[in-house]
Design a protein around this motif. Structure first.
Motif, PDB file in Angstrom:
ATOM      1  N   THR A 141       4.841  -9.602   7.548  1.00  9.59           N
ATOM      2  CA  THR A 141       3.838 -10.036   6.591  1.00  9.59           C
ATOM      3  C   THR A 141       2.474  -9.479   6.982  1.00  9.59           C
ATOM      4  OG1 THR A 141       5.033 -12.048   6.011  1.00  9.59           O
ATOM      5  CG2 THR A 141       2.663 -12.035   5.610  1.00  9.59           C
ATOM      6  N   ALA A 142       1.871  -8.720   6.087  1.00 14.84           N
ATOM      7  CA  ALA A 142       0.613  -8.043   6.383  1.00 14.84           C
ATOM      8  C   ALA A 142       0.138  -7.320   5.136  1.00 14.84           C
ATOM      9  CB  ALA A 142       0.787  -7.032   7.523  1.00 14.84           C
ATOM     10  N   VAL A 143      -1.098  -6.851   5.198  1.00 12.50           N
ATOM     11  CA  VAL A 143      -1.580  -5.885   4.226  1.00 12.50           C
ATOM     12  C   VAL A 143      -1.246  -4.499   4.756  1.00 12.50           C
ATOM     13  CG1 VAL A 143      -3.567  -4.946   3.002  1.00 12.50           C
ATOM     14  CG2 VAL A 143      -3.424  -7.404   3.449  1.00 12.50           C
ATOM     15  N   TYR A 144      -0.587  -3.712   3.939  1.00  9.63           N
ATOM     16  CA  TYR A 144      -0.169  -2.373   4.327  1.00  9.63           C
ATOM     17  C   TYR A 144      -1.114  -1.349   3.706  1.00  9.63           C
ATOM     18  CZ  TYR A 144       4.110  -4.087   6.410  1.00  9.63           C
ATOM     19  OH  TYR A 144       5.016  -4.720   7.226  1.00  9.63           O
ATOM     20  N   TYR A 145      -1.616  -0.445   4.545  1.00  8.42           N
ATOM     21  CA  TYR A 145      -2.582   0.557   4.137  1.00  8.42           C
ATOM     22  C   TYR A 145      -2.018   1.959   4.309  1.00  8.42           C
ATOM     23  CZ  TYR A 145      -6.009  -3.215   4.660  1.00  8.42           C
ATOM     24  OH  TYR A 145      -6.713  -4.389   4.553  1.00  8.42           O
ATOM     25  N   CYS A 146      -2.344   2.811   3.375  1.00  3.23           N
ATOM     26  CA  CYS A 146      -2.031   4.229   3.444  1.00  3.23           C
ATOM     27  C   CYS A 146      -3.267   4.986   3.898  1.00  3.23           C
ATOM     28  CB  CYS A 146      -1.584   4.708   2.063  1.00  3.23           C
ATOM     29  SG  CYS A 146      -1.254   6.466   1.916  1.00  3.23           S
ATOM     30  N   SER A 147      -3.082   5.994   4.721  1.00  2.00           N
ATOM     31  CA  SER A 147      -4.185   6.870   5.079  1.00  2.00           C
ATOM     32  C   SER A 147      -3.762   8.325   4.993  1.00  2.00           C
ATOM     33  CB  SER A 147      -4.730   6.558   6.479  1.00  2.00           C
ATOM     34  OG  SER A 147      -3.924   7.126   7.495  1.00  2.00           O
ATOM     35  N   ALA A 148      -4.740   9.177   4.770  1.00  2.00           N
ATOM     36  CA  ALA A 148      -4.548  10.620   4.752  1.00  2.00           C
ATOM     37  C   ALA A 148      -5.517  11.238   5.746  1.00  2.00           C
ATOM     38  CB  ALA A 148      -4.790  11.189   3.357  1.00  2.00           C
ATOM     39  N   ARG A 149      -5.004  12.108   6.600  1.00  2.00           N
ATOM     40  CA  ARG A 149      -5.821  12.764   7.615  1.00  2.00           C
ATOM     41  C   ARG A 149      -5.806  14.266   7.370  1.00  2.00           C
ATOM     42  NH1 ARG A 149      -3.251  12.628  12.132  1.00  2.00           N
ATOM     43  NH2 ARG A 149      -1.424  11.445  11.425  1.00  2.00           N
ATOM     44  N   GLN A 184     -10.437  11.161   7.958  1.00  2.00           N
ATOM     45  CA  GLN A 184      -9.408  10.218   7.544  1.00  2.00           C
ATOM     46  C   GLN A 184      -9.880   9.401   6.352  1.00  2.00           C
ATOM     47  OE1 GLN A 184      -8.048   7.556  10.632  1.00  2.00           O
ATOM     48  NE2 GLN A 184      -6.071   7.271   9.621  1.00  2.00           N
ATOM     49  N   TYR A 185      -9.008   9.269   5.355  1.00  2.00           N
ATOM     50  CA  TYR A 185      -9.280   8.499   4.155  1.00  2.00           C
ATOM     51  C   TYR A 185      -8.297   7.332   4.069  1.00  2.00           C
ATOM     52  CZ  TYR A 185     -11.730  12.811   2.953  1.00  2.00           C
ATOM     53  OH  TYR A 185     -12.560  13.906   2.973  1.00  2.00           O
ATOM     54  N   TRP A 186      -8.741   6.250   3.447  1.00  2.00           N
ATOM     55  CA  TRP A 186      -7.963   5.012   3.396  1.00  2.00           C
ATOM     56  C   TRP A 186      -7.816   4.488   1.981  1.00  2.00           C
ATOM     57  CZ3 TRP A 186      -5.785   3.107   7.802  1.00  2.00           C
ATOM     58  CH2 TRP A 186      -6.292   3.599   9.015  1.00  2.00           C
ATOM     59  N   GLY A 187      -6.650   3.894   1.712  1.00  2.00           N
ATOM     60  CA  GLY A 187      -6.472   3.135   0.494  1.00  2.00           C
ATOM     61  C   GLY A 187      -6.953   1.708   0.665  1.00  2.00           C
ATOM     62  N   GLN A 188      -6.835   0.916  -0.408  1.00  2.00           N
ATOM     63  CA  GLN A 188      -7.293  -0.465  -0.392  1.00  2.00           C
ATOM     64  C   GLN A 188      -6.244  -1.450   0.111  1.00  2.00           C
ATOM     65  OE1 GLN A 188     -10.576  -1.451  -1.086  1.00  2.00           O
ATOM     66  NE2 GLN A 188     -10.722   0.783  -0.850  1.00  2.00           N
ATOM     67  N   GLY A 189      -5.003  -1.020   0.221  1.00  2.00           N
ATOM     68  CA  GLY A 189      -3.954  -1.849   0.771  1.00  2.00           C
ATOM     69  C   GLY A 189      -3.125  -2.553  -0.284  1.00  2.00           C
ATOM     70  N   THR A 190      -1.916  -2.932   0.111  1.00  2.00           N
ATOM     71  CA  THR A 190      -1.029  -3.726  -0.729  1.00  2.00           C
ATOM     72  C   THR A 190      -0.391  -4.813   0.133  1.00  2.00           C
ATOM     73  OG1 THR A 190       0.825  -3.627  -2.306  1.00  2.00           O
ATOM     74  CG2 THR A 190       0.945  -2.156  -0.398  1.00  2.00           C
ATOM     75  N   GLN A 191      -0.352  -6.023  -0.396  1.00  3.79           N
ATOM     76  CA  GLN A 191       0.108  -7.183   0.372  1.00  3.79           C
ATOM     77  C   GLN A 191       1.629  -7.258   0.373  1.00  3.79           C
ATOM     78  OE1 GLN A 191      -1.728  -9.768   2.064  1.00  3.79           O
ATOM     79  NE2 GLN A 191       0.351 -10.258   2.790  1.00  3.79           N
ATOM     80  N   VAL A 192       2.191  -7.442   1.558  1.00  2.00           N
ATOM     81  CA  VAL A 192       3.615  -7.713   1.727  1.00  2.00           C
ATOM     82  C   VAL A 192       3.753  -9.082   2.373  1.00  2.00           C
ATOM     83  CG1 VAL A 192       5.738  -7.061   2.928  1.00  2.00           C
ATOM     84  CG2 VAL A 192       4.298  -5.297   1.874  1.00  2.00           C
ATOM     85  N   THR A 193       4.525  -9.952   1.752  1.00  2.00           N
ATOM     86  CA  THR A 193       4.762 -11.286   2.285  1.00  2.00           C
ATOM     87  C   THR A 193       6.264 -11.503   2.420  1.00  2.00           C
ATOM     88  OG1 THR A 193       2.758 -12.152   1.225  1.00  2.00           O
ATOM     89  CG2 THR A 193       4.402 -13.752   1.964  1.00  2.00           C
ATOM     90  N   VAL A 194       6.708 -11.805   3.626  1.00  2.00           N
ATOM     91  CA  VAL A 194       8.120 -12.031   3.915  1.00  2.00           C
ATOM     92  C   VAL A 194       8.293 -13.496   4.277  1.00  2.00           C
ATOM     93  CG1 VAL A 194      10.122 -11.342   5.261  1.00  2.00           C
ATOM     94  CG2 VAL A 194       8.312  -9.674   4.766  1.00  2.00           C
TER      95      VAL A 194
END
Length: 117
Positions: free
Chosen positions: A90-98, A105-115
């Motif tokens: 369970t966390a916010v998952y972020y994508c990055s591009a380097r 490095q660039y970042w997305g805003q994230g997407t929530q995963v809840t288990v």
């Protein structure tokens, strides 16, 4: 102007699966390494998986054998397929591009995963 947008997060029961997606805009995919990070409440950001610009992938020990990262350079999209999910995922998952050339490095805003347990 680089933009990253994650999707695919949501709620899942323990043992279930989710697939996250990240679409990168205004980049040349072959010039970037791509990463997935996650951050649980009250904990530091953690590297989950990374994909080099040539397609090599590496995973944190905590997810090896259960998570798979892939990329489709033609669509400027990377994926994180997650199986056998545990509540500690369970966390916010972020994508990055380097960018390889500059190391920016660039970042997305994230997407929530809840288990749930």
């Amino acid at each position: 102007q680089v933009q990253l947008v994650e999707s695919g997060g949501g709620w899942v029961q323990a043992g279930g699966s989710l697939r996250l997606s990240c679409v990168a805009s205004r980049i040349t995919s072959s010039s970037y390494a791509m990463d997935w990070y996650r951050q649980a409440p009250g904990k530091p950001r953690e590297l989950v998986a990374t994909s080099s610009n040539t397609g090599n992938t590496n995973y944190s020990d905590s997810v090896k054998g259960r998570f798979t990262m892939s990329r489709d350079n033609a669509k400027n999209t990377v994926y994180l397929q997650m199986h056998s999910l545990k509540p500690d995922a369970t966390a916010v998952y972020y994508c990055s591009a380097r960018r390889i050339l500059t190391s920016v490095q660039y970042w997305g805003q994230g997407t929530q995963v809840t288990v749930s347990s």
